[in-house]
Design a protein around this motif. Structure first.
Motif, PDB file in Angstrom:
ATOM      1  N   THR A 100       0.862  -1.179   0.000  1.00 43.15           N
ATOM      2  CA  THR A 100       0.000   0.000   0.000  1.00 43.15           C
ATOM      3  C   THR A 100       0.897   1.227   0.000  1.00 43.15           C
ATOM      4  OG1 THR A 100      -0.160   0.271   2.401  1.00 43.15           O
ATOM      5  CG2 THR A 100      -1.637  -1.311   1.373  1.00 43.15           C
ATOM      6  N   VAL A 101       0.679   2.151  -0.926  1.00 42.48           N
ATOM      7  CA  VAL A 101       1.664   3.210  -1.132  1.00 42.48           C
ATOM      8  C   VAL A 101       1.389   4.444  -0.291  1.00 42.48           C
ATOM      9  CG1 VAL A 101       2.292   2.444  -3.440  1.00 42.48           C
ATOM     10  CG2 VAL A 101       0.421   4.090  -3.180  1.00 42.48           C
TER      11      VAL A 101
ATOM     12  N   LYS B 244       1.849   8.651   0.637  1.00 41.25           N
ATOM     13  CA  LYS B 244       1.497   9.874  -0.079  1.00 41.25           C
ATOM     14  C   LYS B 244       2.759  10.587  -0.555  1.00 41.25           C
ATOM     15  CE  LYS B 244      -1.405  14.002   0.222  1.00 41.25           C
ATOM     16  NZ  LYS B 244      -2.267  14.848   1.101  1.00 41.25           N
ATOM     17  N   HIS B 245       3.145  10.274  -1.788  1.00 42.14           N
ATOM     18  CA  HIS B 245       4.293  10.916  -2.423  1.00 42.14           C
ATOM     19  C   HIS B 245       4.118  10.749  -3.922  1.00 42.14           C
ATOM     20  CE1 HIS B 245       8.504  11.176  -3.946  1.00 42.14           C
ATOM     21  NE2 HIS B 245       8.498  12.226  -3.147  1.00 42.14           N
ATOM     22  N   PRO B 246       4.437  11.768  -4.725  1.00 39.89           N
ATOM     23  CA  PRO B 246       4.162  11.690  -6.161  1.00 39.89           C
ATOM     24  C   PRO B 246       4.762  10.483  -6.871  1.00 39.89           C
ATOM     25  CG  PRO B 246       4.718  13.932  -5.538  1.00 39.89           C
ATOM     26  CD  PRO B 246       4.946  13.085  -4.324  1.00 39.89           C
ATOM     27  N   ASP B 247       5.905  10.012  -6.423  1.00 41.15           N
ATOM     28  CA  ASP B 247       6.563   8.889  -7.086  1.00 41.15           C
ATOM     29  C   ASP B 247       6.296   7.539  -6.422  1.00 41.15           C
ATOM     30  OD1 ASP B 247       7.661  10.526  -8.972  1.00 41.15           O
ATOM     31  OD2 ASP B 247       9.617  10.685  -8.013  1.00 41.15           O
ATOM     32  N   SER B 248       5.380   7.493  -5.452  1.00 43.23           N
ATOM     33  CA  SER B 248       5.237   6.262  -4.670  1.00 43.23           C
ATOM     34  C   SER B 248       4.663   5.107  -5.478  1.00 43.23           C
ATOM     35  CB  SER B 248       4.371   6.497  -3.431  1.00 43.23           C
ATOM     36  OG  SER B 248       3.040   6.809  -3.807  1.00 43.23           O
ATOM     37  N   SER B 249       3.924   5.425  -6.563  1.00 47.96           N
ATOM     38  CA  SER B 249       3.331   4.360  -7.383  1.00 47.96           C
ATOM     39  C   SER B 249       3.156   4.844  -8.812  1.00 47.96           C
ATOM     40  CB  SER B 249       1.975   3.937  -6.829  1.00 47.96           C
ATOM     41  OG  SER B 249       1.332   3.009  -7.691  1.00 47.96           O
ATOM     42  N   ASN B 250       3.330   3.918  -9.753  1.00 50.35           N
ATOM     43  CA  ASN B 250       3.014   4.227 -11.149  1.00 50.35           C
ATOM     44  C   ASN B 250       1.898   3.325 -11.668  1.00 50.35           C
ATOM     45  OD1 ASN B 250       4.245   1.752 -11.429  1.00 50.35           O
ATOM     46  ND2 ASN B 250       6.094   2.520 -12.446  1.00 50.35           N
ATOM     47  N   GLN B 251       1.122   2.763 -10.733  1.00 50.63           N
ATOM     48  CA  GLN B 251       0.042   1.842 -11.097  1.00 50.63           C
ATOM     49  C   GLN B 251      -1.249   2.301 -10.412  1.00 50.63           C
ATOM     50  OE1 GLN B 251       1.799  -1.807  -9.734  1.00 50.63           O
ATOM     51  NE2 GLN B 251       3.052  -2.063 -11.573  1.00 50.63           N
ATOM     52  N   SER B 252      -2.258   2.614 -11.190  1.00 49.78           N
ATOM     53  CA  SER B 252      -3.451   3.273 -10.657  1.00 49.78           C
ATOM     54  C   SER B 252      -4.301   2.381  -9.776  1.00 49.78           C
ATOM     55  CB  SER B 252      -4.310   3.803 -11.814  1.00 49.78           C
ATOM     56  OG  SER B 252      -4.752   2.740 -12.643  1.00 49.78           O
TER      57      SER B 252
ATOM     58  N   TRP C  18       4.599   1.052   1.580  1.00 49.53           N
ATOM     59  CA  TRP C  18       5.435   0.885   0.393  1.00 49.53           C
ATOM     60  C   TRP C  18       5.665   2.207  -0.314  1.00 49.53           C
ATOM     61  CZ3 TRP C  18       3.003  -1.877  -4.422  1.00 49.53           C
ATOM     62  CH2 TRP C  18       3.978  -2.382  -5.272  1.00 49.53           C
ATOM     63  N   HIS C  19       6.842   2.358  -0.849  1.00 46.79           N
ATOM     64  CA  HIS C  19       7.135   3.354  -1.881  1.00 46.79           C
ATOM     65  C   HIS C  19       7.849   2.581  -2.979  1.00 46.79           C
ATOM     66  CE1 HIS C  19       8.853   6.657  -4.124  1.00 46.79           C
ATOM     67  NE2 HIS C  19       8.357   7.565  -3.303  1.00 46.79           N
ATOM     68  N   MET C  20       7.306   2.616  -4.187  1.00 46.87           N
ATOM     69  CA  MET C  20       7.802   1.732  -5.239  1.00 46.87           C
ATOM     70  C   MET C  20       9.187   2.106  -5.749  1.00 46.87           C
ATOM     71  SD  MET C  20       4.216   1.051  -7.258  1.00 46.87           S
ATOM     72  CE  MET C  20       4.943  -0.016  -8.491  1.00 46.87           C
ATOM     73  N   GLY C  21       9.613   3.351  -5.498  1.00 45.81           N
ATOM     74  CA  GLY C  21      10.991   3.674  -5.827  1.00 45.81           C
ATOM     75  C   GLY C  21      11.158   4.865  -6.724  1.00 45.81           C
ATOM     76  N   ALA C  22      12.383   5.335  -6.796  1.00 43.93           N
ATOM     77  CA  ALA C  22      12.719   6.492  -7.611  1.00 43.93           C
ATOM     78  C   ALA C  22      12.594   6.157  -9.090  1.00 43.93           C
ATOM     79  CB  ALA C  22      14.144   6.949  -7.298  1.00 43.93           C
ATOM     80  N   ARG C  23      12.065   7.092  -9.854  1.00 41.71           N
ATOM     81  CA  ARG C  23      11.973   6.884 -11.296  1.00 41.71           C
ATOM     82  C   ARG C  23      13.353   6.958 -11.939  1.00 41.71           C
ATOM     83  NH1 ARG C  23       6.560  10.504 -12.722  1.00 41.71           N
ATOM     84  NH2 ARG C  23       5.133   9.345 -11.367  1.00 41.71           N
TER      85      ARG C  23
ATOM     86  N   LEU D  12       7.151  -2.545   6.774  1.00 43.00           N
ATOM     87  CA  LEU D  12       7.799  -1.626   5.854  1.00 43.00           C
ATOM     88  C   LEU D  12       8.467  -2.435   4.760  1.00 43.00           C
ATOM     89  CD1 LEU D  12       9.394   0.736   8.520  1.00 43.00           C
ATOM     90  CD2 LEU D  12       7.360   1.202   7.120  1.00 43.00           C
ATOM     91  N   HIS D  13       8.196  -2.068   3.504  1.00 41.83           N
ATOM     92  CA  HIS D  13       8.755  -2.818   2.374  1.00 41.83           C
ATOM     93  C   HIS D  13      10.140  -2.256   2.053  1.00 41.83           C
ATOM     94  CE1 HIS D  13       9.187  -5.281  -1.007  1.00 41.83           C
ATOM     95  NE2 HIS D  13       8.004  -5.148  -1.590  1.00 41.83           N
ATOM     96  N   GLY D  14      11.161  -2.998   2.470  1.00 47.30           N
ATOM     97  CA  GLY D  14      12.541  -2.596   2.210  1.00 47.30           C
ATOM     98  C   GLY D  14      13.274  -3.600   1.355  1.00 47.30           C
ATOM     99  N   ALA D  15      12.553  -4.239   0.423  1.00 52.76           N
ATOM    100  CA  ALA D  15      13.120  -5.339  -0.368  1.00 52.76           C
ATOM    101  C   ALA D  15      12.930  -5.104  -1.862  1.00 52.76           C
ATOM    102  CB  ALA D  15      12.456  -6.658   0.042  1.00 52.76           C
ATOM    103  N   HIS D  16      13.509  -5.999  -2.658  1.00 51.05           N
ATOM    104  CA  HIS D  16      13.202  -6.194  -4.084  1.00 51.05           C
ATOM    105  C   HIS D  16      13.495  -5.002  -4.987  1.00 51.05           C
ATOM    106  CE1 HIS D  16       9.967  -9.177  -2.419  1.00 51.05           C
ATOM    107  NE2 HIS D  16      11.207  -9.545  -2.105  1.00 51.05           N
TER     108      HIS D  16
END
Length: 346
Positions: free
Chosen positions: A64-65, A67-75, A108-113, A148-152
């Motif tokens: 679950t992402v 609140k940050h603009p880059d936290s997810s690229n999947q709607s 989760w934060h999916m990561g830097a673009r 906290l998702h700190g993997a993958h």
């Protein structure tokens, strides 16, 4: 050993923080993208309730992402912010608790673009604050802890890994110094939820883009890597591997969860193709399902106290009753995993 000889050991209670689980079976977080606009609906609540009704000791939600603009690229990945999404999660908690289960969200934060090198220190502080706000909301909604998702190869792991973190400030450096961001996230979450609310950290050596990646290469390095995370407030380490039976280092049969428990004294969750004959990469890379596999080795390792909890992912997507069938000795009734099942609701 007969698979059923000691299976009941997996159904002993386990306590951590202020939470007591009825057994050692954990539902691993598995992203499904069934939350349109980031809002989990009644179908999501029903999905998790079915696993609780069938004897899963602890449910970890899909990612679950924050609140940050880059936290997810999947709607359709669920949010952990905003009134609609949080109300949806409140309903999930109610349904799981009414079924006698325990549940924690994976935050989760999916990561830097681009690269984590591109983040300013002010943006890093804002992201840490967003993690802490999500942790606060999890406690407010009645969840039983957080992961906290700190993997993958996702954001926290991007700071951990030398290939994605080439920073020259306080958030870069060697493999110990690169834990600073993760440790600050953990500390901020701990401050938000208080001393007793459980915090789980999922970490891995492998990355989504590199299955051979290593954060650390020796037990000594692993001990030094984990120490700042323990100090920051981790209660349990969820040690993500593709195959739970594989040794992490030479000259020892311990897997990553086994080594982590040995070195930190903290409880650990093992994971990786439990009950299946193919690892998860066969699914993502080749679209293959997996046949059922016996679990005697898992039980043997558990009874040697190499780890404390066992996370099951694809098997629980395939079969909501996986845990209850195991307890009742009906493993021949387990439903095999098929990729098409990821697209269905159970």
């Amino acid at each position: 050993m007969n698979d059923m000889q000691s299976v009941q050991s997996l159904f002993e209670p386990f306590s951590f923080g202020g939470t007591t689980l009825s057994n050692r079976i954990v539902m691993a977080p598995m992203t499904r993208q069934f939350s349109p606009g980031g809002v989990p609906g009644p179908d999501v609540a029903a999905y998790y309730r079915r696993r609780a009704e069938n004897g899963v000791g602890l449910i970890i939600t899909e990612g679950t992402v924050i609140k940050h603009p880059d936290s997810s690229n999947q709607s359709n990945v669920p949010h952990f912010f905003g009134a609609d999404a949080l109300n949806g999660w409140a309903n999930v908690v109610t349904e799981v608790h009414n079924a006698g289960g325990k549940i924690i969200p994976q935050i989760w934060h999916m990561g830097a673009r681009g690269h984590v090198n591109d983040y300013s220190e002010s943006e890093i502080k804002a992201i840490i604050q967003a993690f802490s706000e999500a942790a606060f909301e999890a406690k407010r909604l009645g969840f039983d802890g957080i992961e906290l998702h700190g993997a993958h190869g996702y954001l926290i792991d991007q700071f951990f890994w030398e290939e994605t973190n080439r920073r020259r400030d306080q958030y870069g450096g060697d493999f110990v110094e690169r834990t600073r961001f993760g440790a600050e996230v953990i500390s901020a979450c701990r401050l938000a939820v208080g001393p007793e609310f459980p915090i789980v950290l999922r970490f891995s050596q492998w990355k989504g883009t590199d299955y051979t990646a290593k954060l650390v290469k020796t037990p000594n390095e692993l001990e030094r890597f984990l120490a700042p995370l323990v100090d920051a407030g981790v209660d349990i380490f969820h040690c993500s591997t593709r195959r739970f039976w594989e040794a992490e280092f030479e000259n020892s049969q311990l897997n990553l969860a086994g080594w982590t428990k040995k070195l930190t004294g903290k409880p650990t969750i093992t994971v990786g193709s439990v009950g299946l004959d193919r690892d998860v990469t066969s699914f993502f890379a080749e679209g293959k399902g997996a046949r059922l596999s016996r679990i005697d080795q898992l039980i043997e390792r558990f009874e040697r106290e190499e780890f404390d909890l066992v996370a099951v992912g694809r098997s629980l997507i395939a079969d909501p009753a996986w845990a209850s069938k195991l307890r009742e000795g009906r493993i021949d009734d387990w439903v095999p995993f098929d990729p098409e099942q990821v697209k269905k609701l159970y």
